[in-house]
Design a protein around this motif. Sequence first.
Motif, PDB file in Angstrom:
ATOM      1  N   UNK A  98      18.704 -41.479  20.906  1.00 52.27           N
ATOM      2  CA  UNK A  98      18.059 -40.206  21.250  1.00 52.27           C
ATOM      3  C   UNK A  98      19.071 -39.217  21.810  1.00 52.27           C
ATOM      4  N   UNK A  99      18.991 -37.977  21.355  1.00 55.85           N
ATOM      5  CA  UNK A  99      19.896 -36.923  21.800  1.00 55.85           C
ATOM      6  C   UNK A  99      19.071 -35.712  22.220  1.00 55.85           C
ATOM      7  N   UNK A 100      19.333 -35.209  23.425  1.00 55.59           N
ATOM      8  CA  UNK A 100      18.668 -34.003  23.897  1.00 55.59           C
ATOM      9  C   UNK A 100      19.415 -32.790  23.342  1.00 55.59           C
ATOM     10  N   UNK A 101      18.692 -31.921  22.649  1.00 58.62           N
ATOM     11  CA  UNK A 101      19.296 -30.753  22.011  1.00 58.62           C
ATOM     12  C   UNK A 101      18.532 -29.503  22.406  1.00 58.62           C
ATOM     13  N   UNK A 102      19.226 -28.381  22.344  1.00 56.87           N
ATOM     14  CA  UNK A 102      18.635 -27.096  22.718  1.00 56.87           C
ATOM     15  C   UNK A 102      18.461 -26.214  21.493  1.00 56.87           C
ATOM     16  N   UNK A 103      17.275 -25.630  21.370  1.00 55.21           N
ATOM     17  CA  UNK A 103      16.965 -24.682  20.303  1.00 55.21           C
ATOM     18  C   UNK A 103      16.904 -23.288  20.916  1.00 55.21           C
ATOM     19  N   UNK A 104      17.562 -22.335  20.270  1.00 55.57           N
ATOM     20  CA  UNK A 104      17.581 -20.963  20.759  1.00 55.57           C
ATOM     21  C   UNK A 104      17.026 -20.022  19.690  1.00 55.57           C
ATOM     22  N   UNK A 105      16.303 -19.002  20.137  1.00 55.61           N
ATOM     23  CA  UNK A 105      15.743 -18.000  19.225  1.00 55.61           C
ATOM     24  C   UNK A 105      15.918 -16.616  19.836  1.00 55.61           C
ATOM     25  N   UNK A 106      16.109 -15.637  18.970  1.00 56.22           N
ATOM     26  CA  UNK A 106      16.280 -14.261  19.402  1.00 56.22           C
ATOM     27  C   UNK A 106      15.562 -13.350  18.417  1.00 56.22           C
ATOM     28  N   UNK A 107      14.772 -12.430  18.935  1.00 54.85           N
ATOM     29  CA  UNK A 107      14.074 -11.462  18.090  1.00 54.85           C
ATOM     30  C   UNK A 107      14.446 -10.053  18.534  1.00 54.85           C
ATOM     31  N   UNK A 108      14.746  -9.205  17.562  1.00 55.64           N
ATOM     32  CA  UNK A 108      15.114  -7.811  17.837  1.00 55.64           C
ATOM     33  C   UNK A 108      14.403  -6.931  16.817  1.00 55.64           C
ATOM     34  N   UNK A 109      14.280  -5.647  17.147  1.00 60.20           N
ATOM     35  CA  UNK A 109      13.658  -4.702  16.228  1.00 60.20           C
ATOM     36  C   UNK A 109      14.496  -4.583  14.957  1.00 60.20           C
ATOM     37  N   UNK A 110      13.828  -4.639  13.822  1.00 57.37           N
ATOM     38  CA  UNK A 110      14.531  -4.577  12.542  1.00 57.37           C
ATOM     39  C   UNK A 110      14.814  -3.132  12.160  1.00 57.37           C
ATOM     40  N   UNK A 122      12.853  -7.648   7.245  1.00 52.99           N
ATOM     41  CA  UNK A 122      13.517  -8.227   8.428  1.00 52.99           C
ATOM     42  C   UNK A 122      14.344  -9.454   8.075  1.00 52.99           C
ATOM     43  N   UNK A 123      15.407  -9.656   8.821  1.00 52.71           N
ATOM     44  CA  UNK A 123      16.306 -10.781   8.594  1.00 52.71           C
ATOM     45  C   UNK A 123      15.717 -12.058   9.177  1.00 52.71           C
ATOM     46  N   UNK A 124      16.004 -13.180   8.515  1.00 54.72           N
ATOM     47  CA  UNK A 124      15.650 -14.511   9.003  1.00 54.72           C
ATOM     48  C   UNK A 124      16.909 -15.372   8.900  1.00 54.72           C
ATOM     49  N   UNK A 174      10.155  -8.019  12.894  1.00 55.58           N
ATOM     50  CA  UNK A 174      11.360  -8.112  13.709  1.00 55.58           C
ATOM     51  C   UNK A 174      12.380  -9.035  13.049  1.00 55.58           C
ATOM     52  N   UNK A 175      13.672  -8.765  13.295  1.00 55.04           N
ATOM     53  CA  UNK A 175      14.731  -9.686  12.872  1.00 55.04           C
ATOM     54  C   UNK A 175      14.695 -10.912  13.773  1.00 55.04           C
ATOM     55  N   UNK A 176      14.790 -12.093  13.178  1.00 61.11           N
ATOM     56  CA  UNK A 176      14.670 -13.343  13.928  1.00 61.11           C
ATOM     57  C   UNK A 176      15.901 -14.196  13.645  1.00 61.11           C
ATOM     58  N   UNK A 177      16.540 -14.626  14.711  1.00 58.44           N
ATOM     59  CA  UNK A 177      17.707 -15.497  14.635  1.00 58.44           C
ATOM     60  C   UNK A 177      17.394 -16.783  15.399  1.00 58.44           C
ATOM     61  N   UNK A 178      17.655 -17.922  14.799  1.00 58.35           N
ATOM     62  CA  UNK A 178      17.402 -19.214  15.456  1.00 58.35           C
ATOM     63  C   UNK A 178      18.593 -20.124  15.211  1.00 58.35           C
ATOM     64  N   UNK A 179      18.947 -20.909  16.221  1.00 59.33           N
ATOM     65  CA  UNK A 179      20.135 -21.748  16.128  1.00 59.33           C
ATOM     66  C   UNK A 179      20.018 -22.904  17.106  1.00 59.33           C
TER      67      UNK A 179
END
Length: 469
Positions: free
Chosen positions: A306-318, A323-325, A354-359
């Motif tokens: 098991x590995x603890x991982x972090x998910x990040x998301x950012x939304x900005x006005x397109x 809108x970008x994904x 909105x533009x959405x970025x996830x990583x």
Amino acid sequence: MAARTKTTKDRPSYRCTECGWQTAKWLGRCPECQAWGTVEEYGAPAVRTTAPGRVTSSAVPIGQVDGRSATARTTGVPELDRVLGGGLVPGAVVLLAGEPGVGKSTLLLDVAAKAASDDHRTLYVTGEESASQVRLRADRISAIADHLYLAAETDLAAVLGHLDAVKPSLLILDSVQTVASPEIDGAPGGMAQVREVAGALIRASKERGMSTLLVGHVTKDGAIAGPRLLEHLVDVVLHFEGDRHARLRLVRGVKNRYGTTDEVGCFELHDEGITGLTDPSGLFLTRRAEAVPGTCLTVTLEGRRPLVAEVQALTVDSQIPSPRRTTSGLETSRVSMMLAVLEQRGRITALGKRDIYSATVGGVKLTEPAADLAVALALASAASDTPLPKNLVAIGEVGLAGEVRRVTGVQRRLAEAHRLGFTHALVPADPGKVPAGMKVTEVADMGDALRVLPRSRRREAPRQEDERR
């Protein structure tokens, strides 16, 4: 008429060496298995019978077979031993494949130095580099040992001659595609040459009780280059994975005759070489004093680990009509599914325009469905600009109806999260035994999961979006 029938029977035909498909004429690509260059000519098989021959050893009851000869010996690298099932078995042949530059040669040179001892010599044969180049790498990663022998050869006969001279307990060949036999037609790396080189080294390993590590190339699709027969002949097949721009490297077992294939070894590549990570979860986390909107933690399973991982998301006005994904470390299709579920089932309408970025953090790739809930909560947190509670992890698969489904290994995931100091978890129903001192909230659907966000801010995000319109 009889003579014509005989001529037809003796006429040569063609057969695919991969799947056995037969045809009357040569083709460049096998229509059955879609492999290129595997259709070869062969004559009409003669009808023969094999008479009983002399046995090499008498058959005995299986309980009387001595199994001590198959006892594994450690490589000196615990993370590699974990994937191998305890270490290298005498006579075993291991194929390690990976993309160029991922660190295969660095890892095996470190293994060669640590496995060499007074009783066990190691022979490292390189066909891609000169001996001086390998020596420079050995100096950089401190892989110098008295009983580590180095040879630069591309001829199979010369490699077998080195085996007679050195008599090693461990042979490392880097790589199998660079060595050729003069008795076989074709260039090094061709199907016939790879088959002959692998077959000769496998026979030598079994006869001498010598462990062998073969480095293999991969195609642009990530598959092991060469005939599929190579993977069937060897005892263990390992894949070396990792993003060359990240420090994390994973060794994943694909085939293992001496252990399980659900173990994963974690390594960190740095300037001084490569080291095993017994606790790699710290690479995938960002420690902050205050919670930040658009971040959520989850626990993924890499094999049994098991590995603890972090998910990040950012939304900005397109600024564009479409809108970008953009995703990094996550599957684009699953992120799109979570966006649709949040809009339809979670009533979050602030995401459509909105533009959405996830990583992910640290270069880890989350492909299993258990990360769906964390991805959805990170997107919802970014849309409402509201941080999730600190020390919260989210585990669960999200369906298109908005339900949160059960996943495997929930207890192991919760135990790892509790070990790292996380006190609150969102999980599907019936999680099993919960670690003492950890608060676990069972959620049935996305509506229950979104209640962890402050109610006022959840209602505010769609209203602000409507006012902008």
